[in-house]
Design a protein around this motif. Structure first.
Motif, PDB file in Angstrom:
ATOM      1  N   VAL A   1      14.731 -78.771 -74.370  1.00 30.02           N
ATOM      2  CA  VAL A   1      13.473 -79.399 -74.733  1.00 30.02           C
ATOM      3  C   VAL A   1      13.572 -80.864 -74.362  1.00 30.02           C
ATOM      4  O   VAL A   1      14.460 -81.564 -74.843  1.00 30.02           O
ATOM      5  CB  VAL A   1      13.202 -79.273 -76.249  1.00 30.02           C
TER       6      VAL A   1
ATOM      7  N   SER B   1       7.774 -89.188 -83.664  1.00 31.06           N
ATOM      8  CA  SER B   1       8.830 -89.333 -84.669  1.00 31.06           C
ATOM      9  C   SER B   1      10.202 -89.379 -84.022  1.00 31.06           C
ATOM     10  O   SER B   1      11.092 -90.089 -84.480  1.00 31.06           O
ATOM     11  CB  SER B   1       8.766 -88.180 -85.659  1.00 31.06           C
ATOM     12  N   THR B   2      10.361 -88.608 -82.948  1.00 30.54           N
ATOM     13  CA  THR B   2      11.626 -88.630 -82.220  1.00 30.54           C
ATOM     14  C   THR B   2      11.889 -90.029 -81.677  1.00 30.54           C
ATOM     15  O   THR B   2      13.002 -90.545 -81.766  1.00 30.54           O
ATOM     16  CB  THR B   2      11.582 -87.626 -81.057  1.00 30.54           C
TER      17      THR B   2
ATOM     18  N   HIS C   1      -0.719 -86.738 -80.356  1.00 29.11           N
ATOM     19  CA  HIS C   1      -0.876 -85.485 -81.092  1.00 29.11           C
ATOM     20  C   HIS C   1       0.470 -85.000 -81.636  1.00 29.11           C
ATOM     21  O   HIS C   1       1.514 -85.565 -81.317  1.00 29.11           O
ATOM     22  CB  HIS C   1      -1.518 -84.414 -80.189  1.00 29.11           C
ATOM     23  N   ASN C   2       0.436 -83.956 -82.442  1.00 25.14           N
ATOM     24  CA  ASN C   2       1.677 -83.424 -82.998  1.00 25.14           C
ATOM     25  C   ASN C   2       2.595 -82.946 -81.888  1.00 25.14           C
ATOM     26  O   ASN C   2       2.155 -82.307 -80.952  1.00 25.14           O
ATOM     27  CB  ASN C   2       1.394 -82.245 -83.935  1.00 25.14           C
ATOM     28  N   GLY C   3       3.876 -83.273 -82.024  1.00 26.37           N
ATOM     29  CA  GLY C   3       4.829 -82.817 -81.024  1.00 26.37           C
ATOM     30  C   GLY C   3       4.862 -83.676 -79.778  1.00 26.37           C
ATOM     31  O   GLY C   3       5.470 -83.304 -78.779  1.00 26.37           O
TER      32      GLY C   3
ATOM     33  N   GLY D   1       6.296 -86.541 -79.565  1.00 26.44           N
ATOM     34  CA  GLY D   1       7.550 -87.289 -79.496  1.00 26.44           C
ATOM     35  C   GLY D   1       7.516 -88.587 -80.278  1.00 26.44           C
ATOM     36  O   GLY D   1       8.419 -89.411 -80.132  1.00 26.44           O
TER      37      GLY D   1
ATOM     38  N   HIS E   1       3.357 -85.644 -74.746  1.00 23.26           N
ATOM     39  CA  HIS E   1       4.416 -84.790 -74.185  1.00 23.26           C
ATOM     40  C   HIS E   1       5.672 -85.555 -73.814  1.00 23.26           C
ATOM     41  O   HIS E   1       6.248 -85.340 -72.766  1.00 23.26           O
ATOM     42  CB  HIS E   1       3.894 -84.030 -72.969  1.00 23.26           C
TER      43      HIS E   1
ATOM     44  N   ALA F   1      12.402 -84.027 -75.125  1.00 24.81           N
ATOM     45  CA  ALA F   1      11.619 -84.652 -76.187  1.00 24.81           C
ATOM     46  C   ALA F   1      11.071 -86.012 -75.773  1.00 24.81           C
ATOM     47  O   ALA F   1       9.976 -86.388 -76.157  1.00 24.81           O
ATOM     48  CB  ALA F   1      12.474 -84.782 -77.448  1.00 24.81           C
TER      49      ALA F   1
END
Lengths: 251, 260
Positions: free
Chosen positions: A42, A69-70, A63-65, A67, A224, A44
């Motif tokens: 993945v 928070s990463t 949007h969610n996912g 990256g 993304h 990230a």
């Protein structure tokens, strides 16, 4: 002098279908039945570069996912870049997952102590703060009880009071403002504001566009794992809202 | 390396308070407090003495401190390893929040078991005093002085088994089996002379636990400081394990979080 520099930072996770692997599976499965629990990659974060200087307030949206928070955890030093360079000058304080990592068998006071130590306090600096933290939680005698018996709301009060007792140089925040009951929430927002004003540099992730726009000076839109847009907060929020309203046009 | 040690030092209050909490959690709620945790070595010693002293034809004045010292050392390594397997998993929520050096989580494990080792050591000294008399000041000092070597080895196995366990979650299970086998192969409950006399001396010589057992037993039972070879072996094994553990930690420190 607080400063954050990210230079072409990428982070790749390797994950498996079944999260954990045993040695037995590894020996039997991988040799005789490869593909049973395959490893997937993945990406990230992909070649993320930006700089944040002292006195800036950066809001990260997406949007969610995407990256967000990463990226924040990367800035905090919890994830290390797979490639690229992360440079952070200044003492980092972070507020995310603040409700995690309490020792259930220990009481409120004990949890205040070792959480504060983790945030860099020492017994002498903590001595001056511990009563203020306890007062802010309004938990009173409950602090003498193991936190195992706390309700979710009580945990939030305790976690929030400890996490916001710091004097941060660089402050990283990930959606923590949904704290407790209404009375506490108002108190919490005020305390959070005060803390953010004390910080030299703030980077926050939020889905609350109004508060991001209100507080931040710059925006960074993640999509993304890459930066889609960065610039003055008004412009970035506007572009992001447009893309959400008419996804076809943005694509 | 130096910077890393300084980082560990910088968060000393954190891991120190975790260790204190572990110890308190273990003792709290039992009337006997610390005495309760010593019940295990005492009970084991009593059982071994009643059964094996007769079976193996041993003098109880020798055998009781011998077996108690063996259990103290054995339990330290057994629990350092088995709970060491969980050290990173247990700390997951901290690891996900703060970039503290990974070495502190095995350290937490080692120090709380180290505390039990110290208690058990005093128990061995007490028993020796009671049934064999004063072994001498230097021998007692040497036993207490050898504890840092135990701690270093304990930290190293915690690191190695902790890292192994985040990759393969059945490590603890395998370690339990391994220790079970090693227990029968090690002179914990039987005197090492039994193996030597039957031509199995090599089993004693290649066993990495034996120098540690000797380090505690020789001063107590023979009233003298253990020989330089025993010290050298124990230190060598500890330092070698610590070196391997440090290298493993350096290579994988950044990736621990990706496997939790």
């Amino acid at each position: 002098m607080a400063q954050v520099v990210m230079d072409q930072v990428s982070l790749t996770f390797k994950v498996r279908q079944n999260k954990t692997l045993t040695l037995k599976e590894f020996l039997v499965g991988q040799m005789f039945r490869p593909g049973n629990n395959p490893q997937m990659e993945v990406k990230a974060l992909k070649n993320v570069s930006f700089e944040v200087a002292k006195d800036e307030r950066l809001g990260i949206l997406g949007h969610n996912g995407a990256g967000k928070s990463t990226l924040l955890k990367m800035l905090a030093g919890i994830y290390r870049p797979t490639s690229g360079k992360r440079e952070v000058i200044g003492k980092v304080s972070s507020l995310f997952d603040i409700h995690l990592g309490f020792e259930p068998e220990a009481n409120g006071w004990e949890n205040i102590a070792y959480r504060s130590y983790l945030q860099g306090e020492t017994p002498s600096t903590l001595k001056d703060k511990v009563q203020a933290i306890a007062d802010f939680t309004e938990l009173g005698d409950f602090l003498n009880m193991p936190v195992r018996y706390y309700s979710a709301g009580m945990m939030v009060r305790l976690a929030f009071a400890i996490a916001t007792s710091i004097d941060p140089e660089i402050l990283l925040i990930d959606e923590v403002l949904s704290a407790g009951d209404l009375a506490f929430q108002q108190k919490a927002i005020k305390r959070m504001r005060e803390m953010m004003d004390r910080a030299q540099l703030v980077i926050m992730v939020s889905h609350d566009l109004a508060s991001i726009r209100n507080f931040c000076t710059r925006g960074l839109w993640m999509d993304h794992g890459s930066i889609k847009q960065t610039g003055p907060i008004g412009e970035v929020v506007h572009a992001y809202q447009d893309s959400v309203r008419s996804p076809a046009k943005a694509a | 390396m130096k910077a890393y040690v300084l980082q560990i030092w910088a968060c000393r209050w954190f891991w120190y308070s975790l260790v204190r909490m572990d110890l308190r959690a273990r003792y709290r709620g039992s009337v006997l407090g610390m005495g309760w945790s010593l019940l295990n070595p005492i009970a084991m010693t009593v059982i071994f003495c009643t059964v094996f002293a007769t079976l193996l034809n041993q003098d109880i004045h020798f055998y009781a401190p011998y077996v108690m010292a063996g259990i103290a050392v054995w339990n330290f390594f057994l629990h350092s390893t088995l709970e060491g397997c969980q050290c990173f998993l247990r700390a997951e929520s901290y690891i996900r929040q703060y970039p503290a050096p990974m070495a502190i989580y095995p350290l937490r494990n080692t120090l709380s078991h180290g505390f039990h080792l110290v208690l058990a050591t005093f128990l061995v000294i007490g028993l020796t005093l009671a049934i064999r008399g004063w072994p001498g000041f230097l021998p007692i000092l040497s036993v207490v002085g050898s504890i840092p070597i135990f701690l270093l080895a304990g930290w190293a196995v915690s690191v190695l088994f902790g890292l192994a366990n985040i990759h393969f979650r059945d490590t603890r299970h395998l370690a339990e089996i391994g220790f079970q086998i090693l227990f029968y192969l090690s002179p914990v409950m039987y005197p090492s002379s039994l193996l030597m006399d039957r031509g199995l001396g090599w089993l004693v010589r290649i066993n990495p636990v034996v120098p540690f057992l000797d380090l505690m037993r020789i001063p107590m039972l023979e009233g003298k400081v253990a020989d330089p070879l025993t010290w050298g072996l124990a230190m060598g094994i500890s330092m070698l394990c610590a070196l391997v553990a440090s290298l493993a930690l350096r290579a994988t420190e950044d990736k621990v979080i990706l496997h939790l």
